[in-house]
Structures are given as structure tokens and as C-alpha cells.
Design an enzyme around this catalytic site. Structure first.
Site, PDB file in Angstrom:
ATOM      1  N   ARG A  55       0.832  -1.220   0.000  1.00 22.57           N
ATOM      2  CA  ARG A  55       0.000   0.000   0.000  1.00 22.57           C
ATOM      3  C   ARG A  55       0.862   1.264   0.000  1.00 22.57           C
ATOM      4  NH1 ARG A  55      -3.936  -0.986   4.816  1.00 22.57           N
ATOM      5  NH2 ARG A  55      -4.799   1.022   4.224  1.00 22.57           N
ATOM      6  N   HIS A 107      -6.348   7.088  12.728  1.00 23.75           N
ATOM      7  CA  HIS A 107      -5.898   5.697  12.563  1.00 23.75           C
ATOM      8  C   HIS A 107      -4.445   5.623  12.095  1.00 23.75           C
ATOM      9  CE1 HIS A 107     -10.347   4.192  12.184  1.00 23.75           C
ATOM     10  NE2 HIS A 107      -9.992   4.432  13.432  1.00 23.75           N
TER      11      HIS A 107
HETATM   12  C1  BJW Z   1     -17.656   6.631  -1.282  1.00 24.60           C
HETATM   13  C2  BJW Z   1     -17.018   6.602  -2.509  1.00 24.60           C
HETATM   14  C3  BJW Z   1     -16.979   7.804  -3.257  1.00 24.60           C
HETATM   15  C4  BJW Z   1     -16.898   4.615  -1.636  1.00 24.60           C
HETATM   16  N1  BJW Z   1     -17.534   8.902  -2.769  1.00 24.60           N
HETATM   17  N2  BJW Z   1     -18.203   7.744  -0.824  1.00 24.60           N
HETATM   18  C5  BJW Z   1     -18.129  -0.679  19.804  1.00 24.60           C
HETATM   19  C6  BJW Z   1     -17.619   0.481  20.390  1.00 24.60           C
HETATM   20  C7  BJW Z   1     -16.243   0.743  20.375  1.00 24.60           C
HETATM   21  C8  BJW Z   1     -15.362  -0.140  19.765  1.00 24.60           C
HETATM   22  C9  BJW Z   1     -15.881  -1.296  19.179  1.00 24.60           C
HETATM   23  C10 BJW Z   1     -17.225  -1.563  19.213  1.00 24.60           C
HETATM   24  N3  BJW Z   1     -17.425  -2.739  18.586  1.00 24.60           N
HETATM   25  C11 BJW Z   1     -16.228  -3.195  18.177  1.00 24.60           C
HETATM   26  C12 BJW Z   1     -15.254  -2.335  18.511  1.00 24.60           C
HETATM   27  C13 BJW Z   1     -13.820  -2.495  18.216  1.00 24.60           C
HETATM   28  C14 BJW Z   1     -13.337  -2.102  16.850  1.00 24.60           C
HETATM   29  C15 BJW Z   1     -14.456  -2.011  15.822  1.00 24.60           C
HETATM   30  O1  BJW Z   1     -15.024  -0.975  15.578  1.00 24.60           O
HETATM   31  N4  BJW Z   1     -14.764  -3.120  15.174  1.00 24.60           N
HETATM   32  C16 BJW Z   1     -15.823  -3.141  14.146  1.00 24.60           C
HETATM   33  C17 BJW Z   1     -15.343  -3.962  12.966  1.00 24.60           C
HETATM   34  C18 BJW Z   1     -17.089  -3.633  14.782  1.00 24.60           C
HETATM   35  N5  BJW Z   1     -12.643  -0.846  16.934  1.00 24.60           N
HETATM   36  C19 BJW Z   1     -11.390  -0.781  17.335  1.00 24.60           C
HETATM   37  O2  BJW Z   1     -10.763  -1.779  17.654  1.00 24.60           O
HETATM   38  C20 BJW Z   1     -10.756   0.582  17.424  1.00 24.60           C
HETATM   39  N6  BJW Z   1     -10.180   0.769  18.692  1.00 24.60           N
HETATM   40  C21 BJW Z   1     -10.923   0.799  19.817  1.00 24.60           C
HETATM   41  O3  BJW Z   1     -12.117   0.646  19.787  1.00 24.60           O
HETATM   42  O4  BJW Z   1     -10.204   1.044  20.963  1.00 24.60           O
HETATM   43  C22 BJW Z   1     -10.878   1.023  22.222  1.00 24.60           C
HETATM   44  C23 BJW Z   1     -11.864   2.135  22.426  1.00 24.60           C
HETATM   45  C24 BJW Z   1     -13.126   1.819  22.902  1.00 24.60           C
HETATM   46  C25 BJW Z   1     -14.064   2.807  23.116  1.00 24.60           C
HETATM   47  C26 BJW Z   1     -13.749   4.133  22.844  1.00 24.60           C
HETATM   48  C27 BJW Z   1     -12.506   4.436  22.375  1.00 24.60           C
HETATM   49  C28 BJW Z   1     -11.575   3.432  22.150  1.00 24.60           C
HETATM   50  C29 BJW Z   1      -9.610   0.714  16.420  1.00 24.60           C
HETATM   51  C30 BJW Z   1     -10.099   0.686  15.021  1.00 24.60           C
HETATM   52  C31 BJW Z   1      -8.910   0.694  14.069  1.00 24.60           C
HETATM   53  C32 BJW Z   1      -9.352   0.604  12.617  1.00 24.60           C
HETATM   54  N7  BJW Z   1      -8.230   0.383  11.809  1.00 24.60           N
HETATM   55  C33 BJW Z   1      -8.389   0.345  10.364  1.00 24.60           C
HETATM   56  C34 BJW Z   1      -7.052  -0.023   9.746  1.00 24.60           C
HETATM   57  C35 BJW Z   1      -6.092   1.160   9.851  1.00 24.60           C
HETATM   58  C36 BJW Z   1      -4.839   0.945   9.104  1.00 24.60           C
HETATM   59  C37 BJW Z   1      -5.056   0.581   7.647  1.00 24.60           C
HETATM   60  O5  BJW Z   1      -5.555   1.410   6.857  1.00 24.60           O
HETATM   61  O6  BJW Z   1      -4.700  -0.538   7.309  1.00 24.60           O
HETATM   62  O7  BJW Z   1      -8.858   1.603   9.877  1.00 24.60           O
HETATM   63  S1  BJW Z   1      -9.681  -0.793   9.829  1.00 24.60           S
HETATM   64  C38 BJW Z   1     -10.239   0.187   8.486  1.00 24.60           C
HETATM   65  O8  BJW Z   1     -11.630   0.598   8.719  1.00 24.60           O
HETATM   66  C39 BJW Z   1      -9.397   1.481   8.526  1.00 24.60           C
HETATM   67  C40 BJW Z   1     -10.441   2.525   8.257  1.00 24.60           C
HETATM   68  O9  BJW Z   1      -9.973   3.785   8.725  1.00 24.60           O
HETATM   69  C41 BJW Z   1     -11.647   2.007   8.993  1.00 24.60           C
HETATM   70  C42 BJW Z   1     -12.942   2.605   8.536  1.00 24.60           C
HETATM   71  O10 BJW Z   1     -13.229   2.297   7.226  1.00 24.60           O
HETATM   72  P1  BJW Z   1     -13.937   3.367   6.274  1.00 24.60           P
HETATM   73  O11 BJW Z   1     -13.027   4.521   6.073  1.00 24.60           O
HETATM   74  O12 BJW Z   1     -15.274   3.663   6.780  1.00 24.60           O
HETATM   75  O13 BJW Z   1     -13.953   2.575   4.892  1.00 24.60           O
HETATM   76  P2  BJW Z   1     -15.022   1.507   4.334  1.00 24.60           P
HETATM   77  O14 BJW Z   1     -14.368   0.769   3.242  1.00 24.60           O
HETATM   78  O15 BJW Z   1     -15.625   0.719   5.416  1.00 24.60           O
HETATM   79  O16 BJW Z   1     -16.195   2.421   3.740  1.00 24.60           O
HETATM   80  C43 BJW Z   1     -15.975   3.250   2.613  1.00 24.60           C
HETATM   81  C44 BJW Z   1     -17.214   4.116   2.428  1.00 24.60           C
HETATM   82  O17 BJW Z   1     -16.974   5.013   1.362  1.00 24.60           O
HETATM   83  C45 BJW Z   1     -18.488   3.330   2.067  1.00 24.60           C
HETATM   84  O18 BJW Z   1     -19.565   3.794   2.870  1.00 24.60           O
HETATM   85  C46 BJW Z   1     -18.749   3.687   0.596  1.00 24.60           C
HETATM   86  O19 BJW Z   1     -20.139   3.782   0.278  1.00 24.60           O
HETATM   87  C47 BJW Z   1     -18.103   5.055   0.501  1.00 24.60           C
HETATM   88  N8  BJW Z   1     -17.599   5.410  -0.836  1.00 24.60           N
HETATM   89  N9  BJW Z   1     -16.601   5.359  -2.815  1.00 24.60           N
HETATM   90  C48 BJW Z   1     -18.175   8.867  -1.612  1.00 24.60           C
HETATM   91  N10 BJW Z   1     -16.400   7.877  -4.532  1.00 24.60           N
END
Ligand code: BJW
Length: 232
Positions: A55, A107
Site C-alpha cells: 500500500r 488511525h
Molecule cells: C464513497 C465513494 C466515493 C466509496 N464517494 N463515498 C463498539 C464500540 C467501540 C469499539 C468497538 C465496538 N465494537 C467493536 C469495537 C472495536 C473495533 C471495531 O469498531 N470493530 C468493528 C469492525 C465492529 N474498533 C477498534 O478496535 C478501534 N479501537 C478501539 O475501539 O479502541 C478502544 C476504544 C473503545 C471505546 C472508545 C474508544 C476506544 C480501532 C479501530 C482501528 C481501525 N483500523 C483500520 C485499519 C487502519 C490501518 C489501515 O488502513 O490498514 O482503519 S480498519 C479500516 O476501517 C481502517 C479505516 O480507517 C476504517 C474505517 O473504514 P472506512 O473509512 O469507513 O472505509 P469503508 O471501506 O468501510 O467504507 C468506505 C465508504 O466510502 C463506504 O460507505 C462507501 O459507500 C463510501 N464510498 N466510494 C463517496 N467515490
């Protein structure tokens, strides 16, 4: 007006950076949840380094450029009438390349390395592996991408929370609303009485929480929205 903008992978999609959960979101058959974890890195550092090396190389190969959405947010930051707090979940540097002066990468950043021995964070544009040397402490086999994996604490949460509580408007652009805590920012905003707007290609898990949702490509919607605010 005080505006907080949260961006996700969708804003960089038209620049050629794949989203995580779109049709092109799989990497060699792995889902991001399988490679973006501390456990995956511990079990198979080579696999995880390969994912990020690929990447990083793509981001720097000269084919990826900021698109009109990144450029429009940089124009909004220049506006005298509005105060912009820009937070991105993206680890690419397209907001910076597009001219945004301040970006909080909650992130992490693909073009930085973090040393697990001394904690130093340094710019890193080349391949990273087990034989890479930390520029701060000189150790080997101690560098990891400066990114936030599942189960790790995102960066700047206090600052983001306080910016949202002071905001007049919260806008989420190109994010699926599936990954917390970012997915919860809209509810935080609503609890604080902040108006909320979503700009996305499709309906998302959180669309019904926003006061307003607009559908379309970020490269078109964001310049239009910024134009409404700035009168340009
Ligand atoms: C377009 C488009 C165009 C396309 N125009 N739009 C409940 C509460 C709190 C935490 C959790 C919970 N349940 C589970 C958790 C834990 C977990 C989590 O959320 N898991 C889920 C899978 C359920 N979260 C964590 O572990 C986080 N840490 C944490 O919670 O610590 C403790 C804590 C607790 C409470 C409060 C505070 C802290 C850490 C999360 C780390 C995420 N890391 C990643 C990888 C980063 C490095 C890398 O890039 O490799 O981050 S995962 C990946 O997903 C990346 C992204 O930033 C993240 C979000 O994805 P994003 O950006 O939304 O992308 P997509 O692909 O999902 O969506 C794209 C969108 O674009 C779509 O909607 C399309 O429609 C749209 N689109 N083309 C406009 N042209």
C-alpha cells in the site's frame, strides 16, 4: 461556523486508493480485520509488513493524486468565515497533498514507522521489514507501521471529542460507519446538539442518525457542499 469533518476511505476512492469494504476491499483473500490487528502482526509479521509495503509503494508510485474532494476541504480550511477541524480515518497523505494545513489522522499514517522498543515515530517511505533499523534507537526487528489496528486506541480522541462538542456542524464523508469509535461520532454530535450531515455514495449503517444524507461521489458532492458554505 465551527465545522468538524470526518473522512473515510470513500474520499480517496476516486484517487485510486481502494476502500476496505468495497468490491475491491479484499487483499490476497484477506479481510482487513484479519491483517490489521496486533495479533496478526505477532503471528505473521512478514504478511502484515507485505500488506503495508504494497500500500505504501502504491501511494508513492506517482499514480495517486488528491481529487476535487480533498482540494475542496483545503479551500474550506482557508475560509475566514469558518473554522474547520479535519479528522481522517485514512492513513494516506492525500489531504496534506491537497493542501489541508492541519489533519488529525486518528488511525495513523502509512508514511510513518513506529518503534516498539523506544516509541519513536519517524517518516518512512521505503519498504519496512524485520531487518529495518530504528533511526532513533538503532535496534532492528522493532519497527511497525504507525497505524491503529483493531483493539488499539485511536489517536487524538480527547481532542476530537472536544472539537465535536464545540461544533455547529459535523460532516462525515465517505465512511461506512462500521468501525468504532469513529462510527459513534455522529451520535456524540447529536447528543451535543450539533447539526449532522453525511456525504456518501451509498446509504450506510449510520445514515438514519444524520439530520441529512446526500448520495453521490465525494469528488462531486464535497466541492458542491463547500461552495454552498463559502459562496464560491
Ligand atoms: C464513497 C465513494 C466515493 C466509496 N464517494 N463515498 C463498539 C464500540 C467501540 C469499539 C468497538 C465496538 N465494537 C467493536 C469495537 C472495536 C473495533 C471495531 O469498531 N470493530 C468493528 C469492525 C465492529 N474498533 C477498534 O478496535 C478501534 N479501537 C478501539 O475501539 O479502541 C478502544 C476504544 C473503545 C471505546 C472508545 C474508544 C476506544 C480501532 C479501530 C482501528 C481501525 N483500523 C483500520 C485499519 C487502519 C490501518 C489501515 O488502513 O490498514 O482503519 S480498519 C479500516 O476501517 C481502517 C479505516 O480507517 C476504517 C474505517 O473504514 P472506512 O473509512 O469507513 O472505509 P469503508 O471501506 O468501510 O467504507 C468506505 C465508504 O466510502 C463506504 O460507505 C462507501 O459507500 C463510501 N464510498 N466510494 C463517496 N467515490
Amino acid at each position: 461556523m465551527n465545522i468538524v469533518v470526518l473522512t473515510g476511505a470513500g474520499i480517496s476512492a476516486e484517487s485510486g486508493v481502494p476502500t476496505f469494504r468495497g468490491a475491491d476491499g479484499l487483499w490476497e483473500g484477506y479481510r482487513v480485520e484479519e491483517v490489521a490487528t496486533p495479533e496478526a502482526f505477532e503471528a505473521d509479521p512478514l504478511l502484515v509488513h507485505t500488506f503495508y509495503n504494497m500500500r505504501r509503494a502504491k501511494l508513492l508510485d506517482g499514480t495517486i493524486h488528491p481529487n476535487p474532494a480533498h482540494l475542496a476541504l483545503a479551500r474550506l480550511a482557508e475560509s475566514k468565515e469558518h473554522e474547520l477541524f479535519l479528522v481522517t480515518q485514512n492513513i494516506d497523505d492525500l489531504h496534506e497533498r491537497g493542501g489541508s494545513p492541519e489533519v488529525l489522522h486518528m488511525h495513523g499514517e502509512l508514511l510513518k514507522a513506529r518503534c516498539v522498543d523506544c516509541g519513536a515515530v519517524n517518516p518512512w517511505r521505503e519498504e519496512m521489514g524485520r531487518s529495518s533499523v530504528c533511526r532513533a534507537c538503532g535496534h532492528i526487528d522493532c519497527l511497525r507501521p504507525h497505524v491503529v489496528w483493531f483493539g488499539e486506541m485511536p489517536i487524538g480522541l480527547d481532542e476530537i471529542g472536544s472539537a465535536i462538542s464545540r461544533a455547529d456542524l459535523f460532516v462525515a464523508i465517505g465512511t461506512s460507519g462500521l468501525v468504532y469509535p469513529a462510527a459513534g461520532f455522529v451520535s456524540l454530535a447529536r447528543q451535543a446538539g450539533v447539526r449532522t450531515l453525511e456525504l456518501n455514495l451509498e446509504a450506510t449503517a449510520g445514515s438514519n442518525v444524520f439530520h441529512e444524507s446526500r448520495r453521490g461521489r465525494a469528488g462531486e458532492l464535497v466541492p458542491l457542499w463547500v461552495g454552498e458554505l463559502t459562496g464560491d
